[in-house]
Design a protein around this motif. Structure first.
Motif, PDB file in Angstrom:
ATOM      1  N   TRP A   7       2.041   9.645  -3.671  1.00 22.42           N
ATOM      2  CA  TRP A   7       2.523   8.746  -3.800  1.00 22.42           C
ATOM      3  C   TRP A   7       3.237   8.111  -2.833  1.00 22.42           C
ATOM      4  CZ3 TRP A   7       3.372   5.950  -7.942  1.00 22.42           C
ATOM      5  CH2 TRP A   7       2.526   6.413  -8.227  1.00 22.42           C
ATOM      6  N   ARG A  10       0.424   6.107  -0.952  1.00 21.76           N
ATOM      7  CA  ARG A  10       0.102   5.343  -1.759  1.00 21.76           C
ATOM      8  C   ARG A  10       1.547   4.052  -1.592  1.00 21.76           C
ATOM      9  NH1 ARG A  10      -0.348   7.868  -8.187  1.00 21.76           N
ATOM     10  NH2 ARG A  10      -2.465   8.185  -7.576  1.00 21.76           N
ATOM     11  N   LEU A  11       2.126   4.650  -1.176  1.00 20.44           N
ATOM     12  CA  LEU A  11       3.616   3.505  -1.471  1.00 20.44           C
ATOM     13  C   LEU A  11       4.077   3.086   0.188  1.00 20.44           C
ATOM     14  CD1 LEU A  11       6.789   5.655  -2.556  1.00 20.44           C
ATOM     15  CD2 LEU A  11       5.827   3.842  -3.387  1.00 20.44           C
ATOM     16  N   VAL A  12       3.051   3.350   0.966  1.00 19.88           N
ATOM     17  CA  VAL A  12       3.493   2.573   2.354  1.00 19.88           C
ATOM     18  C   VAL A  12       2.441   1.546   2.179  1.00 19.88           C
ATOM     19  CG1 VAL A  12       2.471   3.177   4.788  1.00 19.88           C
ATOM     20  CG2 VAL A  12       3.689   5.332   3.879  1.00 19.88           C
ATOM     21  N   VAL A  14       1.676  -0.002  -0.426  1.00 15.88           N
ATOM     22  CA  VAL A  14       2.109  -1.264  -1.332  1.00 15.88           C
ATOM     23  C   VAL A  14       3.265  -1.692  -1.313  1.00 15.88           C
ATOM     24  CG1 VAL A  14       3.243  -0.838  -3.790  1.00 15.88           C
ATOM     25  CG2 VAL A  14       1.509  -0.113  -2.754  1.00 15.88           C
ATOM     26  N   ILE A  15       4.658  -0.941   0.343  1.00 13.09           N
ATOM     27  CA  ILE A  15       5.115  -2.074   0.351  1.00 13.09           C
ATOM     28  C   ILE A  15       5.402  -3.053   1.008  1.00 13.09           C
ATOM     29  CG2 ILE A  15       7.469  -1.056   1.696  1.00 13.09           C
ATOM     30  CD1 ILE A  15       7.780   2.043   0.180  1.00 13.09           C
ATOM     31  N   ILE A  16       4.651  -2.500   2.092  1.00  7.11           N
ATOM     32  CA  ILE A  16       3.816  -3.440   3.450  1.00  7.11           C
ATOM     33  C   ILE A  16       3.250  -4.584   2.842  1.00  7.11           C
ATOM     34  CG2 ILE A  16       3.244  -3.966   5.246  1.00  7.11           C
ATOM     35  CD1 ILE A  16       2.529  -0.928   6.328  1.00  7.11           C
ATOM     36  N   LEU A  18       3.858  -5.826  -0.075  1.00  3.80           N
ATOM     37  CA  LEU A  18       4.935  -6.630  -0.974  1.00  3.80           C
ATOM     38  C   LEU A  18       5.733  -6.966  -0.544  1.00  3.80           C
ATOM     39  CD1 LEU A  18       5.416  -3.726  -4.165  1.00  3.80           C
ATOM     40  CD2 LEU A  18       4.191  -6.443  -4.011  1.00  3.80           C
ATOM     41  N   GLN A  19       6.252  -6.822   0.970  1.00  8.84           N
ATOM     42  CA  GLN A  19       7.547  -7.377   1.637  1.00  8.84           C
ATOM     43  C   GLN A  19       6.795  -8.786   2.017  1.00  8.84           C
ATOM     44  OE1 GLN A  19       6.512  -6.905   5.101  1.00  8.84           O
ATOM     45  NE2 GLN A  19       8.362  -8.376   5.111  1.00  8.84           N
ATOM     46  N   SER A  56      -1.931  -4.209  -4.977  1.00 11.20           N
ATOM     47  CA  SER A  56      -0.019  -3.044  -4.908  1.00 11.20           C
ATOM     48  C   SER A  56       0.210  -2.681  -6.055  1.00 11.20           C
ATOM     49  CB  SER A  56       0.719  -4.093  -4.644  1.00 11.20           C
ATOM     50  OG  SER A  56       1.056  -4.473  -3.304  1.00 11.20           O
ATOM     51  N   LEU A  60      -0.543   1.533  -7.601  1.00  9.99           N
ATOM     52  CA  LEU A  60       0.913   2.626  -7.914  1.00  9.99           C
ATOM     53  C   LEU A  60       0.357   3.108  -9.641  1.00  9.99           C
ATOM     54  CD1 LEU A  60       3.346  -0.018  -7.079  1.00  9.99           C
ATOM     55  CD2 LEU A  60       3.091   2.386  -6.435  1.00  9.99           C
TER      56      LEU A  60
END
Length: 127
Positions: A7, A10-12, A14-16, A18-19, A56, A60
């Motif tokens: 996770w 995955r999140l790294v 996605v966060i970049i 989406l930001q 993204s 997820l």
């Protein structure tokens, strides 16, 4: 522990990704400058933003993680290519931040593709 690491991987990206959507969708001056310089303003800016949003979401969703990672990798390779050939590593005195974020997303997408490669190969196997 393995699920937690998966996770985080995955999140790294996605966060970049989406930001950066806020800047693309709000027509922030930096984003307009970048896409104008590469001849893709406004449709490329908005289109790339939509594709990053799709990537993204796919990352997820566990069943589609690898597909999102492939899309994310393709988008980031394009961004890296434009930085190397037209924009430069540093854009508008950002210290190379956008370039390095694209590299980080690309690396994490490669990791996700490797981890979830069976999803990709299942597309080509007979059921």
């Amino acid at each position: 522990m393995k699920k937690l690491v998966n996770w985080v991987i995955r999140l790294v990206p996605v966060i970049i990704m989406l930001q950066t959507l806020y800047f693309k969708f709000s027509a922030a001056p930096e984003s307009v400058y970048i896409f104008s310089k590469i001849g893709m303003e406004p449709y490329g800016r908005i289109g790339i933003g939509v594709l990053e949003l799709i990537a993204s979401i796919l990352i997820l969703i566990p069943r589609t993680t690898s597909y999102g990672a492939v899309l994310g990798l393709g988008l980031m390779l394009g961004a890296i290519q434009f930085h190397v050939t037209e924009l430069g590593i540093e854009v508008q005195n950002d210290g190379g931040k956008l370039f390095y974020l694209a590299v980080i997303v690309a690396v994490f997408c490669v990791l996700l593709i490797a981890i979830h490669r069976k999803q990709i190969f299942s597309l080509f196997s007979k059921k």
